[in-house]
Design a protein around this motif. Structure first.
Motif, short mmCIF file in Angstrom:
data_model
loop_
_atom_site.label_atom_id
_atom_site.label_comp_id
_atom_site.label_asym_id
_atom_site.label_seq_id
_atom_site.Cartn_x
_atom_site.Cartn_y
_atom_site.Cartn_z
N ALA A 253 8.53 -1.87 -11.70
CA ALA A 253 8.82 -0.67 -10.91
C ALA A 253 7.53 0.04 -10.51
CB ALA A 253 9.71 0.27 -11.70
N LEU A 254 6.60 0.16 -11.45
CA LEU A 254 5.33 0.82 -11.15
C LEU A 254 4.55 0.05 -10.09
CD1 LEU A 254 3.20 2.98 -11.71
CD2 LEU A 254 2.34 1.55 -13.58
N LEU A 255 4.47 -1.27 -10.22
CA LEU A 255 3.76 -2.07 -9.24
C LEU A 255 4.41 -1.95 -7.86
CD1 LEU A 255 2.99 -5.32 -11.28
CD2 LEU A 255 1.35 -3.60 -10.50
N GLY A 256 5.74 -1.93 -7.84
CA GLY A 256 6.44 -1.80 -6.56
C GLY A 256 6.14 -0.48 -5.88
N VAL A 257 6.12 0.60 -6.66
CA VAL A 257 5.83 1.92 -6.10
C VAL A 257 4.40 1.99 -5.59
CG1 VAL A 257 5.54 4.37 -6.67
CG2 VAL A 257 7.58 3.14 -7.46
N VAL A 258 3.44 1.57 -6.43
CA VAL A 258 2.02 1.67 -6.05
C VAL A 258 1.70 0.77 -4.87
CG1 VAL A 258 -0.33 1.26 -6.83
CG2 VAL A 258 1.30 2.39 -8.34
N LEU A 259 2.14 -0.49 -4.92
CA LEU A 259 1.85 -1.41 -3.83
C LEU A 259 2.56 -0.99 -2.55
CD1 LEU A 259 1.99 -4.87 -5.65
CD2 LEU A 259 -0.03 -3.67 -4.79
N VAL A 267 -0.99 -1.05 5.92
CA VAL A 267 -0.54 -2.21 6.70
C VAL A 267 0.61 -1.87 7.63
CG1 VAL A 267 0.33 -4.58 6.56
CG2 VAL A 267 -1.31 -3.75 4.86
N HIS A 268 1.75 -1.48 7.04
CA HIS A 268 2.93 -1.20 7.87
C HIS A 268 3.88 -0.31 7.10
CE1 HIS A 268 6.59 -1.81 10.24
NE2 HIS A 268 5.79 -2.25 11.21
N PRO A 269 4.49 0.69 7.75
CA PRO A 269 5.42 1.59 7.06
C PRO A 269 6.62 0.89 6.41
CG PRO A 269 4.78 2.50 9.18
CD PRO A 269 4.25 1.10 9.13
N ALA A 270 6.90 -0.35 6.83
CA ALA A 270 8.04 -1.06 6.24
C ALA A 270 7.90 -1.23 4.74
CB ALA A 270 8.20 -2.42 6.91
N PHE A 271 6.66 -1.29 4.26
CA PHE A 271 6.45 -1.47 2.82
C PHE A 271 6.89 -0.24 2.01
CE2 PHE A 271 3.43 -4.64 4.44
CZ PHE A 271 3.78 -5.74 3.65
N LEU A 272 7.07 0.89 2.71
CA LEU A 272 7.50 2.09 2.00
C LEU A 272 8.93 1.95 1.47
CD1 LEU A 272 6.03 4.83 4.36
CD2 LEU A 272 5.16 4.10 2.13
N VAL A 273 9.61 0.87 1.89
CA VAL A 273 10.96 0.65 1.37
C VAL A 273 10.94 0.47 -0.15
CG1 VAL A 273 10.94 -1.87 1.61
CG2 VAL A 273 13.10 -0.61 1.78
N TYR A 278 13.04 2.78 -5.07
CA TYR A 278 12.98 3.25 -6.46
C TYR A 278 13.43 4.70 -6.54
CZ TYR A 278 11.17 4.78 -10.94
OH TYR A 278 11.07 5.32 -12.20
N LEU A 279 12.95 5.54 -5.61
CA LEU A 279 13.35 6.95 -5.61
C LEU A 279 14.86 7.09 -5.44
CD1 LEU A 279 12.60 9.94 -5.63
CD2 LEU A 279 12.21 9.77 -3.15
N ALA A 280 15.44 6.30 -4.53
CA ALA A 280 16.88 6.35 -4.31
C ALA A 280 17.63 5.95 -5.58
CB ALA A 280 17.27 5.45 -3.14
N ALA A 281 17.13 4.93 -6.27
CA ALA A 281 17.78 4.49 -7.51
C ALA A 281 17.73 5.58 -8.58
CB ALA A 281 17.12 3.21 -8.02
N ILE A 282 16.57 6.25 -8.69
CA ILE A 282 16.42 7.31 -9.67
C ILE A 282 17.35 8.49 -9.36
CG2 ILE A 282 14.82 9.08 -10.53
CD1 ILE A 282 14.41 6.37 -11.77
N LEU A 283 17.40 8.87 -8.09
CA LEU A 283 18.25 9.99 -7.71
C LEU A 283 19.73 9.64 -7.88
CD1 LEU A 283 16.38 11.22 -4.50
CD2 LEU A 283 16.39 12.27 -6.78
N GLY A 284 20.10 8.42 -7.50
CA GLY A 284 21.49 8.00 -7.68
C GLY A 284 21.87 7.93 -9.15
N GLY A 285 20.97 7.37 -9.97
CA GLY A 285 21.23 7.32 -11.40
C GLY A 285 21.33 8.69 -12.02
N SER A 286 20.52 9.63 -11.51
CA SER A 286 20.55 10.99 -12.04
C SER A 286 21.87 11.67 -11.74
CB SER A 286 19.39 11.80 -11.46
OG SER A 286 18.15 11.27 -11.86
N LEU A 287 22.42 11.42 -10.56
CA LEU A 287 23.73 12.00 -10.23
C LEU A 287 24.80 11.49 -11.18
CD1 LEU A 287 23.71 11.81 -6.32
CD2 LEU A 287 23.56 13.86 -7.75
N LEU A 288 24.71 10.21 -11.51
CA LEU A 288 25.71 9.61 -12.40
C LEU A 288 25.53 10.08 -13.84
CD1 LEU A 288 28.00 7.50 -12.71
CD2 LEU A 288 26.22 5.80 -13.17
N LEU A 305 13.34 10.55 -15.91
CA LEU A 305 13.48 9.11 -15.71
C LEU A 305 12.20 8.50 -15.15
CD1 LEU A 305 17.11 9.01 -14.25
CD2 LEU A 305 16.38 7.97 -16.40
N GLY A 306 11.66 9.12 -14.10
CA GLY A 306 10.44 8.60 -13.51
C GLY A 306 9.26 8.61 -14.48
#
Length: 342
Positions: A253-259, A267-273, A278-288, A305-306
């Motif tokens: 998760a850390l490597l995915g966020v940093v890279l 390079v390209h904004p697409a990598f921001l996915v 990860y942020l979406a997963a954290i927020l969704g998990g927090s709601l649950l 969580l983060g």
């Protein structure tokens, strides 16, 4: 079983700066409904608060309580010092901020016999007092926070890799040399690994719960989980083959966020996915997982969580091979000890 047939129990407690919880923790031990003989040995690290004074008061109030010094303040050294100073055939580990639930010792002793186990333990039941601590407790008892570890999230009784704290047969600790004092963190997991390699059974049961008080700040939580990751990497290098996919999730998760952030900017904004996912997963998990918490605690849950994930991942990734070499070089040889892996 009649009282005279129950095995005597030694409760060992390594403590350092535990003035907030120590008196309550010891009271929970002494109030256990266990008819067998009991002693409580508190290993005192170099605290800077009133821990030593409180321990002295507890020893003066009850002859079952006594203290031993632990000059290094390191948890495994304190555990071994308390083990050496204790006498009974059953050894119960309790931390200075761990609160035993009623019937804990009696149930554990019974299961040691029924299952012919080397170590019995249960759930690390995180329970906060402040709103931040309540958020951390929710994170520490959720699968999105800590994976599928039964001693965090619960589950069916059965054999396990490790359990929280533990209730041991002294003969097992004596045979294996107790805790490895080089492991400042992860000493429980490392000991339980050696017990399993020795043919012993580690038994988990949700019947056993210890109330755990989480760290009181983001900084303290980050340091705790960075150390967890750092020392779990040492375990995987010391005992090759002990790693599993759950340990690789936080560093991934850390490597995915940093890279993702770096490549998204360069390079390209697409990598921001990657960080966005990860942020979406954290927020969704927090709601649950935040159901039942106050609004303030729910808002802090994503931070908890983060902090846990990324600090653990950072500690794991940056744990130096030299640390594992030093541990191996200064430790008694173990059957499964090897040179550090890459």
């Amino acid at each position: 079983m009649a009282a005279e047939e129950l095995p005597a129990v030694s409760v060992i407690m390594p403590v350092l700066n535990e003035e907030r919880h120590l008196r309550t923790a010891v009271r929970r031990i002494l109030e256990q409904d266990y008819a067998g003989a009991m002693e409580v040995v508190i290993a005192l690290g170099p605290s800077t608060d009133r821990t030593d004074a409180i321990a002295a008061e507890l020893a003066a109030e009850d002859p079952r309580v006594r203290t031993v010094p632990n000059p290094t303040g390191r948890t495994p050294a304190g555990l071994n010092a308390a083990i050496r100073a204790s006498h009974h055939p059953i050894v119960v580990r309790v931390d200075g901020h761990g609160l035993l639930t009623p019937g804990y010792i009696g149930t554990a002793v019974r299961l040691l016999g029924e299952m012919d186990a080397a170590n019995v333990g249960g759930i690390m039941h995180a329970e906060g007092e402040t709103e931040w601590e309540k958020a951390v407790a929710a994170a520490m008892t959720s699968k999105i926070g800590v994976g599928n570890a039964a001693f965090h999230t619960g589950g069916l009784a059965g054999p396990a890799e490790t359990v929280y704290l533990g209730v041991f047969r002294r003969e097992v600790l004596d045979r294996l040399g107790g805790y490895n004092e080089e492991f400042i963190r992860a000493q429980d997991w490392e000991l339980n690994y050696r017990i399993r390699q020795d043919g012993g059974l580690i038994w988990f049961t949700p019947q056993l719960k210890v109330t755990y008080r989480p760290r009181p700040s983001v900084r303290a939580l980050a340091k705790q989980y960075k150390d967890y990751g750092r020392w779990r990497r040492v375990v995987t290098r010391y005992h090759r083959g002990s790693v599993n996919l759950r340990y690789l999730a936080p560093p991934a998760a850390l490597l995915g966020v940093v890279l993702g952030l770096a490549l998204g900017a360069a390079v390209h904004p697409a990598f921001l996915v990657l960080p966005a996912g990860y942020l979406a997963a954290i927020l969704g998990g927090s709601l649950l997982e935040g159901r039942g918490l106050s609004v303030r605690a729910r808002l802090q849950l994503p931070v908890a969580l983060g902090t846990m994930h990324l600090s653990w991942g950072f500690g794991f990734l940056t744990s130096p091979r030299s640390l594992a070499r030093r541990v191996i070089g200064s430790s008694a040889p173990a059957a499964s000890a090897v040179e550090p892996a890459a």
